[in-house]
Design a protein around this motif. Structure first.
Motif, PDB file in Angstrom:
ATOM      1  N   GLU A   3       0.862  -1.186   0.000  1.00 18.25           N
ATOM      2  CA  GLU A   3       0.000   0.000   0.000  1.00 18.25           C
ATOM      3  C   GLU A   3       0.891   1.226   0.000  1.00 18.25           C
ATOM      4  O   GLU A   3       1.891   1.278   0.709  1.00 18.25           O
ATOM      5  N   SER A   5      -3.253  -4.264  -2.864  1.00 18.18           N
ATOM      6  CA  SER A   5      -3.456  -4.043  -1.435  1.00 18.18           C
ATOM      7  C   SER A   5      -4.138  -5.262  -0.818  1.00 18.18           C
ATOM      8  O   SER A   5      -4.793  -6.049  -1.518  1.00 18.18           O
ATOM      9  N   SER A  30      -3.974   5.156  -7.723  1.00 19.39           N
ATOM     10  CA  SER A  30      -3.849   3.718  -7.497  1.00 19.39           C
ATOM     11  C   SER A  30      -3.964   2.946  -8.804  1.00 19.39           C
ATOM     12  O   SER A  30      -4.714   3.325  -9.706  1.00 19.39           O
TER      13      SER A  30
END
Length: 449
Positions: free
Chosen positions: A121, A133, A322
């Motif tokens: 993460e 994650s 992300s």
């Protein structure tokens, strides 16, 4: 000369004032905030030798916990039960303080040692994470698990489905993470079952109900599950499973020439779920302490004629920075041949243990805890009854969790570390609490009423 001297004195005095104000502000912060800030700013140590891992790869050996003896679930012709063991711990690498790994396997699986997964993460700009994650693995497991049950229900009912897709959107949040009573939570789970078929509405409605009743992950989220945690201090638990320096050379994982993990160029959006995707630059401690985020997993057929249960899952956060990962999942029970990827419940179980490792890492930083090592050993007991019938049901019965730590800190401090980490674990609270579940089913593009 005198003028230059006065300027120097003024500059020096200004620096002293700024430093004094900065020091005053720094020490006015609660110690937890100061410790977290230092943790976020600090780079990990550099090492000469690293063990190299794929993001996902078969275990060389089955996980062997030291805090409990894994037990194999009893099964029968009508009941299929599976106890899954996972060992999770940190991985040392200067590029991430949140790098971690897990080895997971169903207990008693003959000639099948399970899988090794790495997770991460947070990353520096322009640098990919080492792996998905923990909660991406958890959400992947939930989506793949329901997809599995849709296919099984269709087989029981003798239905022909042209295409199946399952979308699961999990909404997580911290509540006052930095406070003594902070919690991590799964607030809502939104699910879509999307089917293309010439079968009748009545048949698909029946299929949907069977699939939902036999969805172990959904039962785990939507109902209270027994959590049995244990804190294990020091002792003879460190001859193996020590934290080691590790790395991954690529986001791509290959098993039998099948690429079972990689980062996609673009995120895959839901057909029907509306995601909140706002860029939030608020990095204040209040914002972090009450962080909210969503994870979407979309499970589709991998189009493998020999492995009907082989699935391709795309999973992504809702934040602009992300990555979106594409992962594969297969199923062990009732399938012939070599299993090509982790099962849905292996993903779910590994994601739960890895999430707890994340919280242990953050809380140890928050408390400035002095320790040599820690890891999580866990077994989750799943139960399926009346398999291959229209009365199929599934449950997650018990989560057995051992937090093992080697430290000279006081028992009081270590218990504080342990209790706070458990409370902040999103995945653990998802099993422990009752999540609001929202499910829709679409047949040929139309919402079924």
């Amino acid at each position: 000369m005198q003028k230059k001297y006065k300027i120097t004195v003024v500059i020096a005095a200004t620096i002293v004032v700024i430093a004094s104000v900065a020091a005053s502000l720094w020490y006015s912060m609660p110690s937890e905030q100061r410790n977290m800030m230092l943790f976020m700013m600090k780079s990990g140590e550099s090492y000469e030798d690293y063990l190299e891992f794929q993001v996902i790869e078969p275990n060389v050996f089955a996980p062997s916990p030291t805090s409990f003896k894994p037990n194999t679930a009893e099964t029968s012709d009508s009941n299929y039960n599976s106890n899954i063991t996972v060992i999770a711990g940190r991985m040392l690498n200067e590029n991430s303080n949140m790098f971690k790994q897990a080895a997971v396997q169903p207990n008693g699986a003959n000639n099948y040692t399970g899988w090794h997964l790495i997770a991460d993460e947070g990353f520096r700009e322009g640098v990919n994470t080492f792996g998905p994650s923990p909660l991406s693995y958890l959400t992947t497991g939930a989506a793949a698990n329901l997809h599995t049950q849709v296919l099984r229900a269709a087989k029981v009912l003798g239905l022909e489905l042209e295409n199946v897709k399952v979308e699961v959107l999990n909404k997580f949040y911290w509540n006052e993470m930095l406070s003594d009573k902070g919690t991590g939570n799964l607030g809502e789970t939104h699910t879509n079952i999307i089917i293309e078929s010439n079968e009748s509405d009545e048949a698909i409605y029946k299929l949907k109900n069977i699939a939902l009743n036999s969805w172990a992950a959904g039962e785990a989220f939507g109902n209270e599950t027994i959590i049995a945690p244990t804190l294990v201090l020091n002792g003879e638990h460190w001859k193996s499973n020590r934290t080691v320096p590790g790395t991954s050379l690529s986001d791509k994982s290959y098993v039998n020439d099948l690429k079972i993990s990689h980062i996609t160029e673009f995120p895959k959006k839901s057909e029907y779920l509306q995601q909140v995707n706002e860029e939030d630059n608020d990095m204040s401690f209040d914002a972090i302490s009450n962080l909210t985020f969503e994870i979407l997993a979309i499970s589709e057929s991998a189009e493998n004629a020999d492995r009907a249960q082989l699935k391709k899952i795309t999973v992504s956060f809702n934040t602009p920075t992300s990555e979106t990962w594409e992962l594969y999942s297969d199923e062990l029970n009732g399938m012939e041949g070599t299993i090509l990827a982790p099962t849905s419940l292996e993903y779910l179980t590994a994601g739960t243990a890895l999430c707890l490792i994340s919280q242990l890492t953050l809380v140890s930083a928050m408390l400035h805890l002095d320790f040599s090592d820690f890891r999580v050993e866990q077994q989750i007991d799943y139960r399926e009854e009346n398999i291959n019938t229209t009365s199929m049901v599934a449950y997650a019965d018990t989560v057995h969790t051992s937090v093992i730590i080697e430290s000279n800190e006081s028992e009081e401090r270590l218990n504080q570390f342990y209790q706070k980490s458990l409370s902040l674990c999103f995945a653990g609270e998802a099993f422990k609490g009752v999540t609001d579940m929202h499910t829709q089913c679409y047949l040929n593009g139309k919402l079924m009423k």
